[in-house]
Design a protein around this motif. Structure first.
Motif, PDB file in Angstrom:
ATOM      1  N   UNK A 173      -8.023 -21.039 -42.529  1.00  0.00           N
ATOM      2  CA  UNK A 173      -7.745 -22.286 -41.789  1.00  0.00           C
ATOM      3  C   UNK A 173      -8.619 -22.377 -40.534  1.00  0.00           C
ATOM      4  N   UNK A 174      -9.231 -23.532 -40.342  1.00  0.00           N
ATOM      5  CA  UNK A 174     -10.173 -23.700 -39.242  1.00  0.00           C
ATOM      6  C   UNK A 174     -11.597 -23.397 -39.640  1.00  0.00           C
ATOM      7  N   UNK A 175     -11.770 -22.772 -40.823  1.00  0.00           N
ATOM      8  CA  UNK A 175     -13.105 -22.479 -41.325  1.00  0.00           C
ATOM      9  C   UNK A 175     -13.738 -23.701 -41.962  1.00  0.00           C
ATOM     10  N   UNK A 176     -14.942 -23.544 -42.455  1.00  0.00           N
ATOM     11  CA  UNK A 176     -15.723 -24.697 -42.902  1.00  0.00           C
ATOM     12  C   UNK A 176     -16.132 -24.638 -44.372  1.00  0.00           C
ATOM     13  N   UNK A 177     -16.256 -25.816 -44.935  1.00  0.00           N
ATOM     14  CA  UNK A 177     -16.815 -26.019 -46.265  1.00  0.00           C
ATOM     15  C   UNK A 177     -18.126 -26.774 -46.114  1.00  0.00           C
ATOM     16  N   UNK A 216     -13.108 -34.047 -43.261  1.00  0.00           N
ATOM     17  CA  UNK A 216     -14.550 -34.230 -43.342  1.00  0.00           C
ATOM     18  C   UNK A 216     -15.126 -34.509 -41.954  1.00  0.00           C
ATOM     19  N   UNK A 217     -16.106 -33.708 -41.576  1.00  0.00           N
ATOM     20  CA  UNK A 217     -16.764 -33.888 -40.283  1.00  0.00           C
ATOM     21  C   UNK A 217     -18.057 -34.679 -40.421  1.00  0.00           C
ATOM     22  N   UNK A 218     -18.718 -34.520 -41.559  1.00  0.00           N
ATOM     23  CA  UNK A 218     -20.003 -35.206 -41.752  1.00  0.00           C
ATOM     24  C   UNK A 218     -20.266 -35.370 -43.234  1.00  0.00           C
ATOM     25  N   UNK A 219     -20.753 -36.534 -43.612  1.00  0.00           N
ATOM     26  CA  UNK A 219     -21.177 -36.796 -44.994  1.00  0.00           C
ATOM     27  C   UNK A 219     -22.500 -37.538 -44.915  1.00  0.00           C
ATOM     28  N   UNK A 239     -24.811 -34.131 -48.705  1.00  0.00           N
ATOM     29  CA  UNK A 239     -24.414 -32.895 -48.016  1.00  0.00           C
ATOM     30  C   UNK A 239     -23.192 -33.211 -47.173  1.00  0.00           C
ATOM     31  N   UNK A 240     -22.165 -32.426 -47.357  1.00  0.00           N
ATOM     32  CA  UNK A 240     -20.885 -32.645 -46.672  1.00  0.00           C
ATOM     33  C   UNK A 240     -20.491 -31.407 -45.890  1.00  0.00           C
ATOM     34  N   UNK A 241     -20.008 -31.638 -44.678  1.00  0.00           N
ATOM     35  CA  UNK A 241     -19.454 -30.578 -43.845  1.00  0.00           C
ATOM     36  C   UNK A 241     -17.994 -30.938 -43.574  1.00  0.00           C
ATOM     37  N   UNK A 242     -17.079 -30.002 -43.836  1.00  0.00           N
ATOM     38  CA  UNK A 242     -15.664 -30.252 -43.615  1.00  0.00           C
ATOM     39  C   UNK A 242     -15.016 -29.012 -43.018  1.00  0.00           C
TER      40      UNK A 242
END
Length: 245
Positions: A173-177, A216-219, A239-242
């Protein structure tokens, strides 16, 4: 070693375009790893194939890196590079390219390679399983990276959503995809062999990530890169950052 067959040299049809495609993947994911908060102790790449280029932008951000794939022969190919075998594929142009993207000097190339060889471990994976690393397991990761693998492993939207949920289960939890793949693709050619891929769109990706318990932080969608249809019928890469909640 399928992907390597398309980028082995200038005399192989499509090799230059395939190498360009890999560099586009690297450039896309490197955006995520420039974020100061996308770092930590451990990162795992799901479906690395026989290659190391996806993790090159991330290696300075993590102490432990796990590369996984469903095929043992792909892991064996990576092992050749890790052990500096004379039979290993030469990834140095990609190391130089990443150093260029990160505005680091050429002297960093050797130290980046040395760090990777010290910090990388290899494991089998299967994204269709609730624990993709079954029968093994790891402590939860700070980051999961999956590039251009789920459209190969999945056939339907349901398959895709299940696979995303399974790989997200590996994140603390709190980590990133960091997830990157192709939209609208249906096949990929290696030599004369034609491999099917699942056709995705951005909405399916966003739904799957949200339903897996991530914010989702960025798409970002990258469009119109020139890969001949003799290799690939896709012109869009996302490219997605979540962050896992």
């Amino acid at each position: 070693m399928d992907i390597l067959q398309n980028i082995q040299g200038p005399n192989i049809p499509g090799s230059r375009q395939a190498a360009t495609q890999l560099k586009i993947q690297v450039a896309a994911t490197s955006r995520s790893f420039k974020k100061d908060h996308v770092k930590g102790k451990s990162l795992i790449e799901i479906g690395a194939g026989p290659s190391i280029h996806h993790i090159l932008p991330a290696c300075v951000n993590f102490e432990e890196i796990y590369l996984t794939d469903s095929l043992q022969e792909n892991l064996q190919e990576i092992e050749k590079w890790l052990t500096d075998s004379s039979e290993a594929f030469d990834w140095s142009p990609y190391l130089k390219y990443v150093c260029h993207l990160q505005s680091t000097g050429r002297y960093i190339v050797r130290s980046k390679a040395e760090k990777l060889r010290r910090n990388v471990s290899l494991m089998k994976c299967d994204v269709t399983k609730t624990n993709p690393l079954q029968p093994k397991s790891l402590t939860l990761m700070n980051c999961v990276l999956a590039v251009a693998c789920l459209t190969s492993a999945c056939k339907t939207t349901r398959d895709f959503k299940t696979a995303v949920k399974n790989i997200v289960s590996l994140i603390n939890p709190g980590g990133h995809l960091v997830l990157s793949d192709y939209c609208g693709v249906s096949y990929y050619l290696i030599g004369e062999a034609k491999f099917p891929r699942m056709s995705l769109d951005g909405n399916i990706v966003k739904e799957a990530v949200a339903e897996s318990g991530c914010e989702i932080a960025e798409f970002k969608m990258f469009t119109n890169f020139q890969i001949p249809e003799g290799i690939f019928d896709c012109k869009n890469l996302f490219c997605l950052l979540a962050r896992k909640l």
